[in-house]
Design a protein around this motif. Structure first.
Motif, PDB file in Angstrom:
ATOM      1  N   GLU A  28      48.527 -14.875 -48.622  1.00  0.00           N
ATOM      2  CA  GLU A  28      49.140 -13.771 -49.360  1.00  0.00           C
ATOM      3  C   GLU A  28      50.137 -13.026 -48.477  1.00  0.00           C
ATOM      4  O   GLU A  28      51.327 -13.122 -48.668  1.00  0.00           O
ATOM      5  CB  GLU A  28      48.055 -12.822 -49.871  1.00  0.00           C
ATOM      6  N   SER A  29      49.626 -12.282 -47.523  1.00  0.00           N
ATOM      7  CA  SER A  29      50.494 -11.544 -46.608  1.00  0.00           C
ATOM      8  C   SER A  29      49.687 -11.151 -45.382  1.00  0.00           C
ATOM      9  O   SER A  29      48.465 -11.071 -45.427  1.00  0.00           O
ATOM     10  CB  SER A  29      51.080 -10.309 -47.290  1.00  0.00           C
ATOM     11  N   ALA A  30      50.399 -10.928 -44.316  1.00  0.00           N
ATOM     12  CA  ALA A  30      49.745 -10.547 -43.065  1.00  0.00           C
ATOM     13  C   ALA A  30      49.142  -9.149 -43.196  1.00  0.00           C
ATOM     14  O   ALA A  30      49.650  -8.318 -43.953  1.00  0.00           O
ATOM     15  CB  ALA A  30      50.760 -10.573 -41.927  1.00  0.00           C
ATOM     16  N   PRO A  31      48.083  -8.876 -42.457  1.00  0.00           N
ATOM     17  CA  PRO A  31      47.483  -7.536 -42.509  1.00  0.00           C
ATOM     18  C   PRO A  31      48.515  -6.456 -42.134  1.00  0.00           C
ATOM     19  O   PRO A  31      49.169  -6.556 -41.103  1.00  0.00           O
ATOM     20  CB  PRO A  31      46.375  -7.603 -41.462  1.00  0.00           C
ATOM     21  N   GLY A  32      48.681  -5.508 -43.004  1.00  0.00           N
ATOM     22  CA  GLY A  32      49.614  -4.416 -42.742  1.00  0.00           C
ATOM     23  C   GLY A  32      51.067  -4.722 -43.051  1.00  0.00           C
ATOM     24  O   GLY A  32      51.937  -3.902 -42.800  1.00  0.00           O
ATOM     25  N   CYS A  33      51.342  -5.921 -43.604  1.00  0.00           N
ATOM     26  CA  CYS A  33      52.728  -6.287 -43.940  1.00  0.00           C
ATOM     27  C   CYS A  33      52.707  -7.101 -45.221  1.00  0.00           C
ATOM     28  O   CYS A  33      52.235  -8.230 -45.239  1.00  0.00           O
ATOM     29  CB  CYS A  33      53.369  -7.092 -42.814  1.00  0.00           C
TER      30      CYS A  33
END
Length: 137
Positions: A28-33
């Motif tokens: 999905e997406s990197a943690p915090g981004c």
């Protein structure tokens, strides 16, 4: 039975098979981004003749990220595993944002401030095999 009815029946019977196919796993997406995009090719770690994990590199939010996904087949046939992932900075010959986990399906590295460098995602089994995505400059 008419040709149209046979075609409709065949199509109807095929629906459960298509619906039952699991979706391909996507990061999905990197943690915090929330706005990461994959860069470079996907690498694969093989262990004991079996695909252990996929290794990918992402960019987003002004940083690089490495991602490791342990394949379902490996997870279902092993009760435990260890894995690590990091951004390999080829300019400084270092691993950035290293994260290691036990029995975890997905691992994201910490963000690496390396967008201006040549990098690749590096994933490995401690004291075991490893793989690197393609280098991106």
């Amino acid at each position: 039975m008419s040709r149209i009815a046979k075609t409709a029946l065949a199509g109807f019977l095929a629906v459960p098979a298509v619906v039952g196919i699991p979706a391909i796993a996507h990061a999905e997406s990197a943690p915090g981004c929330s706005s990461t995009v994959q860069i470079g090719s996907t690498a694969h770690i093989n262990s004991g003749g079996q695909t252990f994990a996929s290794v990918k590199q992402f960019k987003g939010c002004g940083k690089n990220w490495a991602y490791l996904y342990v394949w379902a087949g490996y997870r279902s046939s092993h009760s435990s595993w260890n894995a690590c992932v990091a951004v390999g900075d080829n300019n400084t010959h270092s691993l950035e944002g290293t994260q290691c986990r036990t029995k975890t399906k997905e691992i994201w590295s910490l963000s690496a401030n390396t967008l201006a460098h040549c990098t690749q995602a590096v994933g490995w089994i401690p004291n075991g095999p490893s793989a690197k995505s393609s280098e991106r400059c």
